[in-house]
Design an enzyme around this catalytic site. Structure first.
Site, mmCIF file in Angstrom:
data_model
loop_
_atom_site.group_PDB
_atom_site.id
_atom_site.type_symbol
_atom_site.label_atom_id
_atom_site.label_comp_id
_atom_site.label_asym_id
_atom_site.label_seq_id
_atom_site.Cartn_x
_atom_site.Cartn_y
_atom_site.Cartn_z
ATOM 1 N N TYR A 1 -16.139 53.262 -29.161
ATOM 2 C CA TYR A 1 -16.541 53.270 -30.562
ATOM 3 C C TYR A 1 -17.933 52.676 -30.795
ATOM 4 O O TYR A 1 -18.550 52.953 -31.816
ATOM 5 C CB TYR A 1 -15.532 52.479 -31.412
ATOM 6 N N HIS B 1 -22.650 48.561 -10.070
ATOM 7 C CA HIS B 1 -21.787 47.373 -10.136
ATOM 8 C C HIS B 1 -20.325 47.780 -9.963
ATOM 9 O O HIS B 1 -19.638 48.084 -10.943
ATOM 10 C CB HIS B 1 -21.991 46.688 -11.494
ATOM 11 N N ARG C 1 -22.582 36.685 -8.621
ATOM 12 C CA ARG C 1 -21.750 36.628 -9.818
ATOM 13 C C ARG C 1 -22.145 35.528 -10.789
ATOM 14 O O ARG C 1 -22.397 35.785 -11.952
ATOM 15 C CB ARG C 1 -20.292 36.393 -9.429
#
Length: 734
Positions: free
Chosen positions: A123, A79, A33
């Site tokens: 978008y 992931h 991470r």
């Protein structure tokens, strides 16, 4: 024999179970991470994003795809985390104000330097950049190892080939368990130059490399103002803190007016929040040199700062803002990364460049070996095809007449299985004369390439020469042009600008502080005021007044031996009742105010208790920022402080309630920072009645109603500290 584990309970100590699970969590956080890999500079989420975009064929020359599609592939295949966190990582890789060299080219609203969020992923669209392609170059050529994804259905790269120095070029930040990382971005052209120098000079020091890598190069520009020795120490150890300022310029106006225009702000400072903080400080009257701030930004940052007074120097105005606002900040270095063995390690500049070059060396060897195996296979096939043309009639006969064609071909022409298979798969049109010439030409070219590869794999110097050439090509592509130009100015430590003196001139305003008997305080503008017209609350009346300046620091010394500080500018103004002192400071209910004066750190003060003890202390010991005050004079349960006198003289006169009077040199009283003090006069059952400091040259004046007594008149009362003294003269008994 199988063991039934249903309902099986194993007892284990809670501490052991917790430590095992927490260690597993910590390792997962560190490795999967928070810390980037030193070789490609990426964390797993970024690596998976880049790889997923490659799998979707989103190269720089292709069309864009919806970010929702990319995020979906990432969380579905590689992931297994939330889509919001993955999209945030994708957005950051596309923000040119967040990363120095974007790895994602975005189309749509990807946020702004004001702190605006990106539009929803349904978008926005994105694709890879040329830099991302460089990071992936050779991934299909055996350059890196792959591992199974979390569900075992796909494979993902453990690390990318990394032809771009991404770790230092784009930096990284993250917080793991028990460790963190914070690496600033740098200029890619400088990194390529430093890496090339390190190849030629393996024993080069960090100081040598800093001839090329001047320092960090932030995407938002700014100016680094730090001493070169500190920069060197930071890059040697991998830890440190460097000062970063906004860049500004002066614009002249009409009639001698001017304004400051801030064109670049420090890295990771949100412009909108910066303006809010400056406006808030102006409301709190903590930026007294600044009259106004305006945001005239478009695509470029433009913050206009107007001074209160055109006589102020621009450098002084900016110095006051640098001290109080995020226009100046510090970037903390913690170059903590995972090395090639996935071990966390804090590395300096040289270590990181060396690790990246070693990775490029391994990638070159693996790609060369992969290419060599491809060439060997192709050359083997071409050798078999050439055998067809040399014995074309016999080959045709075997194919037409023999039952076991493949085995006969292998036995007759001493072919390999691969060669025989390729001959049988040839088309008739390939038997033309021109095709034979093309095969011979290809064979010669591939043979020459194989010799070069063989030489490369057997000569380390040739490998480093090849890597140096790759670095030159990378420098040309990414280290030059508008993208490669340095944005952050590297300056030395700035010269000291005395802001305090200017602030005093701008802020200074004559005030008269009025304190009532019941502890109400206020400030009026001006000196030499007629205080007889002042009105107070019913039952309250005037106690004392103090003339001062608005930028003075006031000290209140209370009967419980505490010192309190107030800023004159913070006192309530106007002709109202003012404000209770106890709201401005935590003065206890049974304590009263003994003294109110302008605090001067250079002066000395005598503190006296009604137990006849005291000491001298410096003014800076009375300074405090705490609302609860600072205990200076320690008192017994039945004692209280009765005097706080400015030391102006060389002798102390003390008279008590049992009629004894004593004078002794002031130098017999010790100077302390705090304490109970020493005995000034033996009191018996009495209490100090009068304590006064005077100069032997000037004489002693007790009050306006009595005349000044010369030292000659007082010599009979002179003794030593802690004496009883003599019977008080008549003029003291009144």
């Amino acid at each position: 024999m199988t063991i039934d584990t249903e309902g099986l309970v194993k007892e284990t100590p809670l501490a052991s179970a917790l430590s095992e699970r927490y260690l597993a969590y910590a390792l997962s956080t560190i490795m999967s991470r928070s810390l980037p890999d030193v070789r490609d500079g990426l964390k797993p989420v970024h690596r998976r994003l880049v790889f997923a975009m490659r799998q979707l064929k989103l190269d720089p020359k292709s069309g864009f795809k919806k970010c929702a599609r990319i995020v979906g592939d990432v969380i579905g295949k590689y992931h297994p985390h939330g889509d919001a966190s993955v999209y945030e990582a994708l957005v950051r890789l596309a923000q040119d104000f967040a990363v120095r060299y974007p790895l994602v080219e975005g189309q749509g609203n990807f946020g702004s330097i004001d702190g605006d969020n990106a539009a929803a992923m349904r978008y926005t669209e994105s694709r890879m950049t040329m830099i991302t392609q460089a990071l992936l170059e050779g991934i299909d050529e055996g350059a890196v190892d792959f591992r199974d994804t979390y569900d075992g259905e796909e494979e993902e790269p453990i690390v990318l080939p990394g032809a771009f120095p991404n770790l230092l070029a784009n930096g990284a930040s993250g917080i793991a368990v028990g460790m963190a990382t914070n690496i600033p971005p740098h200029n890619a052209g400088e990194l390529y130059s430093a890496a090339s120098y390190l190849i030629k000079h393996p024993q080069a020091t960090t100081k040598d490399l800093l001839q090329f890598v001047q320092g960090p190069d932030f995407p938002t520009g700014g100016e680094l103002v730090e001493d070169q020795e500190l920069i060197l120490q930071t890059y040697e150890t991998g830890r440190g803190s460097l000062r970063l300022r906004a860049r500004w310029e002066v614009e002249q106006g009409r009639f001698g007016t001017w304004q400051v225009v801030v064109t670049e702000i420090p890295y990771q400072v949100q412009k909108s929040k910066l303006i809010e903080q400056i406006a808030s400080l102006m409301e709190q009257k903590k930026l007294n040199l600044l009259a106004d701030i305006r945001d005239e930004s478009t695509d470029e940052v433009r913050l206009v700062l107007e001074p209160k007074n055109r006589t102020i120097e621009p450098e002084v105005l900016m110095e006051s803002l640098f001290k109080a606002t995020p226009l100046e900040g510090r970037f903390s270095y913690n170059m903590n990364v995972l090395d090639s063995k996935a071990v966390p390690k804090v590395m300096g500049l040289k270590d990181i460049l060396r690790a990246w070059l070693d990775h490029r060396y391994v990638v070159l060897l693996r790609r060369s070996q992969h290419r060599l195996s491809v060439l060997d296979r192709r050359l083997e096939i071409l050798q078999g095809q050439l055998a067809v043309y040399l014995n074309l009639d016999e080959v045709i006969r075997i194919i037409r007449e023999e039952d076991e064609v493949k085995s006969v071909l292998i036995e007759t022409f001493k072919l390999t299985d691969l060669q025989a298979e390729s001959i049988l798969n040839m088309r008739l049109r390939s038997l033309r004369r021109l095709e034979e010439e093309a095969i011979r030409h290809e064979y010669d070219e591939l043979s020459a390439e194989r010799q070069e590869l063989d030489a490369l794999l057997n000569d380390e110097s040739l490998c480093w020469k090849k890597i140096t050439q790759e670095l030159k090509e990378g420098h040309k592509q990414f280290g030059s042009g508008p993208l490669g130009q340095r944005r952050t100015l590297i300056s030395g430590a700035p010269k000291v600008v005395d802001v305090v003196e200017v602030l005093e001139e701008v802020e200074r305003e004559p005030l008269t502080v009025i304190l009532s008997q019941k502890g109400w305080i206020k400030a009026l503008r001006g000196h030499n005021l007629d205080l007889s017209t002042q009105k107070f609350k019913e039952g309250d009346q005037f106690q004392r007044a103090l003339e001062c300046q608005s930028n003075d620091r006031l000290c209140i010394f209370s009967s419980d031996g505490k010192s309190f500080n107030l800023k004159a500018t913070d006192l309530p103004r106007g002709r109202g009742d003012g404000q209770p002192v106890r709201l401005l400071m935590d003065l206890s209910n049974d304590a009263s105010i003994l003294s109110l004066f302008v605090l001067d750190d250079a002066k000395k003060y005598l503190l006296v208790s009604d137990g006849g003890r005291g000491f001298i202390t410096e003014g800076n010991n009375l300074s405090t920022d705490r609302k609860i005050g600072k205990q200076i004079l320690n008192l017994k349960d039945d004692e209280k402080a009765i005097y706080c006198l400015s030391v102006k003289g060389d002798h102390l006169a003390i008279a008590n309630t049992v009629g004894k009077f004593l004078i002794f040199p002031l130098d017999q009283i010790p100077e302390l920072k705090k304490g109970a003090g020493v005995i000034l006069q033996k009191l018996g059952k009495g209490k100090p009645k009068i304590v006064a400091i005077f100069s032997a040259e000037d004489g002693l004046l007790i009050s306006d109603k009595s005349r000044k007594r010369s030292f000659e008149e007082l010599k009979d009362f002179v003794g030593n500290r802690a004496g009883v003294g003599k019977k008080s003269p008549n003029w003291l008994r009144g």
